[in-house]
Design a protein around this motif. Sequence first.
Motif, short mmCIF file in Angstrom:
data_model
loop_
_atom_site.label_atom_id
_atom_site.label_comp_id
_atom_site.label_asym_id
_atom_site.label_seq_id
_atom_site.Cartn_x
_atom_site.Cartn_y
_atom_site.Cartn_z
N SER A 43 -61.11 78.41 -79.98
CA SER A 43 -61.38 79.37 -78.83
C SER A 43 -60.15 79.16 -77.87
CB SER A 43 -62.59 78.99 -78.42
OG SER A 43 -62.59 77.88 -77.57
N SER A 45 -58.57 79.61 -73.96
CA SER A 45 -59.21 79.52 -72.61
C SER A 45 -58.83 80.79 -71.65
CB SER A 45 -58.37 78.41 -71.77
OG SER A 45 -57.08 78.87 -71.50
N GLY A 46 -59.35 80.88 -70.43
CA GLY A 46 -59.16 82.08 -69.64
C GLY A 46 -57.88 81.89 -68.80
N ARG A 341 -73.85 84.64 -69.95
CA ARG A 341 -72.49 84.56 -70.31
C ARG A 341 -71.52 84.08 -69.44
NH1 ARG A 341 -71.73 86.30 -75.34
NH2 ARG A 341 -69.49 86.69 -75.03
N HIS A 345 -69.14 80.84 -69.77
CA HIS A 345 -67.71 81.13 -69.69
C HIS A 345 -67.07 80.08 -68.82
CE1 HIS A 345 -67.08 84.24 -72.63
NE2 HIS A 345 -67.77 85.07 -72.06
N ALA A 387 -70.02 82.78 -76.05
CA ALA A 387 -69.31 82.78 -74.77
C ALA A 387 -68.59 81.44 -74.44
CB ALA A 387 -70.11 82.83 -73.58
N ASP A 390 -63.80 80.78 -70.77
CA ASP A 390 -62.81 81.94 -70.33
C ASP A 390 -63.18 82.40 -68.88
OD1 ASP A 390 -61.44 84.38 -69.77
OD2 ASP A 390 -61.89 85.11 -71.89
N THR A 391 -62.40 81.77 -67.85
CA THR A 391 -62.76 82.09 -66.38
C THR A 391 -62.55 83.37 -66.03
OG1 THR A 391 -60.56 81.19 -65.68
CG2 THR A 391 -62.40 79.43 -65.74
N GLU A 393 -63.08 86.03 -67.83
CA GLU A 393 -64.57 86.85 -68.39
C GLU A 393 -65.46 86.56 -67.45
OE1 GLU A 393 -66.63 89.58 -70.85
OE2 GLU A 393 -64.60 89.50 -70.08
N ALA A 394 -65.76 84.99 -66.96
CA ALA A 394 -66.83 84.67 -66.05
C ALA A 394 -66.94 85.36 -64.84
CB ALA A 394 -66.69 83.21 -65.96
N ARG A 546 -76.26 77.23 -73.97
CA ARG A 546 -74.73 76.84 -74.02
C ARG A 546 -74.51 75.48 -74.67
NH1 ARG A 546 -71.00 73.04 -72.15
NH2 ARG A 546 -68.84 73.96 -71.95
#
Length: 790
Positions: A43, A45-46, A341, A345, A387, A390-391, A393-394, A546
């Motif tokens: 996965s 990251s953001g 989510r 995230h 989820a 991914d900051t 998307e958070a 989570r």
Amino acid sequence: MKRRSRLLAILAVMALFAAACTGGDSDSSGDSPNSTSQTAGDSTSGSTGTTATTQDIATAATAAAPDETADELVRGGEISIGIVSETNTGFYPPSAETAFSAGFLVMDALYDRWYVQTGTGELLPEVASARATPNADATEWTMTIRQGIQFHDGTDVNAEAAVAMVELWHEGPFGATSSIESAEVVDEFTVKYILKDPNPAFEGVLAGIGSGAVFSPTAARSFGPEASVENPVGTGPFVFEEWTRDSELTLRRNDNYWRAAPDGGTLPYLDRIRFRVLPDGDSRRASLQAGDIDMATQGGVTGGQDLVDAGFVPYEYIGNGAGVIIFNTAVPPFDDVRMRRAASHALDPNQSNAISPSTLAGVFDLRNGYFNSTSPWFSERAGAGYAFFDTDEAVRLSTEYINDPRRSDGKAVGEPISFSFDCTSEPANIQTAQLFQQEWGDIGFEVEIKSQEQSSFITQIIGGPTEEVPFTGEFQAACWADGSASDPLEIFRTRYGDGQVLNWTNFTDPTIDAAIETLRSDLTEEGRQAATEDITRITANQMPIRWGSSTAALLLTTLEIKGVETYTHADGTVGSRRSGGRVWWAEVWLEDAQPVDIASGPVELPATTEAPEVGGPNDAVATAMPDAPPGILTKSRGTEALETLCPGITTFEDIEFISATYQNYDGVPTFGPFVGIRIYELAEGDADVVLARYAQAVADCSTYTDALDDGTQLNLGWEVRDFGSFGDTSAGYGVAGDANGFPIDSDVLVIKTGNNLAIVTDLNVGGASEGANITALAPAVEEILAGLAG
């Protein structure tokens, strides 16, 4: 029944917490599927720029065990193992709560199982002689038993014993949760299990740490349910010797063990094992370094590397258990999937793993659901919507929620999001909670950390024994533990079923309901795999949980301990270590061991007589029990109710019974009449003393009114009933109500004939005909007494 289910759920959850802390998979249900490996995906990251890569737990390189091929095998000696805790409920399978690593280790020494699960997840026959066979809809399973095996008390393992084990399970506190309706003798070494519902993975139940344990019904009947707690009798490589609670449990070699060693000699190799309770991890490590113990269970990997560097040998098993965050989908803001989510995230697994590493091997995985890459039920494809960190998307999802005029928390548009995060007061958990608080704060969440000791915390999440089902929990988000090697049916029907005690997230979905029905009814691997993927897909998108990384079980030993890594199975094949960090004790040995003087021979049971046969059905009792309407009733568990309701009155004190017969009445579905008769042969005057105690119970307890779960007010007291005159004297009492959370509707009849006394301790009947049942039963008891007197 609701209160009993709640109590058992609390025990199961405590087991999950222990499993997550020690890395083993929970074995509460007893089901364990076969296991193969697949590779999990990565996965990204953001906006932070950190990359978290899922590592393949199935092929993770753990520390290699020492090469023992050139070592000369030595028999004898004793070893001491430092364990995290012990069970206050003892090691008698129908009542033992042992679903934690220390319990696994003790139970594996005392008991063999019908089937065993290898380190790779494969199920193999052990005391069973072959894989069990189901009928067309998997509601009945037929199992053959290996011949020539004896219990520690010298009695034979056969189909009659297997049936008696099921009856004893139904009598114990876990009986209400048993998936087995009944069992039947097909022939001397073949038994048929009749299930309450279809279960394509039922063999896993017969491999469970408790549900699959092969224990002596003769010993159980002789000792009784209370004394059996401190007198466990199985078929395993070691025999119970002595137990000092919260200190040390000692087991001796079973010199009549049924299995031969690979060299053709006897098993087990060791003479004695001592399990020492050392709850503090620092104490266990210090005791190992000081030479006070030879092996230590390690709750997590902290400090483990230091011991490895000091020359101790690590045995690490990366299981399917994990620490998790559960979201209460019944309350704001996590009743909205956007918030579940967003909160997921926002968390970087690299950060939490840096604080609290999951494995000594230095690997961790990014999970997308209940199964990691070691499981045949794992599906990267189905979990693609999970989820992961991914900051960006958070922030997007939380901003959308904040600006929604219909946001579920009732706050005005633009107001910040706030919630509480609950966890136990364990320092490592608090440290991780503070990290989560910081990461959530970085995207604008206002988070309050709440902590308390474990038992209170669990009650807050799932409710206490007196709570009604469903109980939605008093939390918004919480740290938790989950993950199991169980079959998907056993997991998902409890985790996502409507009104289920173990559905701690309160998440339900009609597609999941349909998939659970498929898991129950579809016997094909393809159909059950597809149903499991459906559930994984939904939960990955809806995020009620989570997942943290998979945790490890760690054993550390001195260099002198050998044989921990491999094991020769009953069919002669050589396998690797057990799942969950458990040990194959039969082939563990000690370098330079010296013989230890131990007792030999079978376990001695309390004195019995020929009539009636202990644990055997009695025709007179069966004939005397007429038809009765079904009732949702549970047993009074002998004199326990009397002692509970009338403190200070112990009916029998030191008077021990000499024989017993137990009879289930099959004419009533599930909860029909059940009778347990104990026969006492007493010294002159003892019978009068016992009857006088009952009279005192009547006088002291009077009448007490209580409410059962349905609100019904019932008389919880004692009254003399006219049973007629049987023998020299007769007396009895009746009780209806609730004691220790267990609903009771029981009648007890005491009959005296000469110096013999019979007490009908567990008669449960329903409806207006209960008096008739007792009246009809009494002559049968008198007949048994007359036989003794003659």
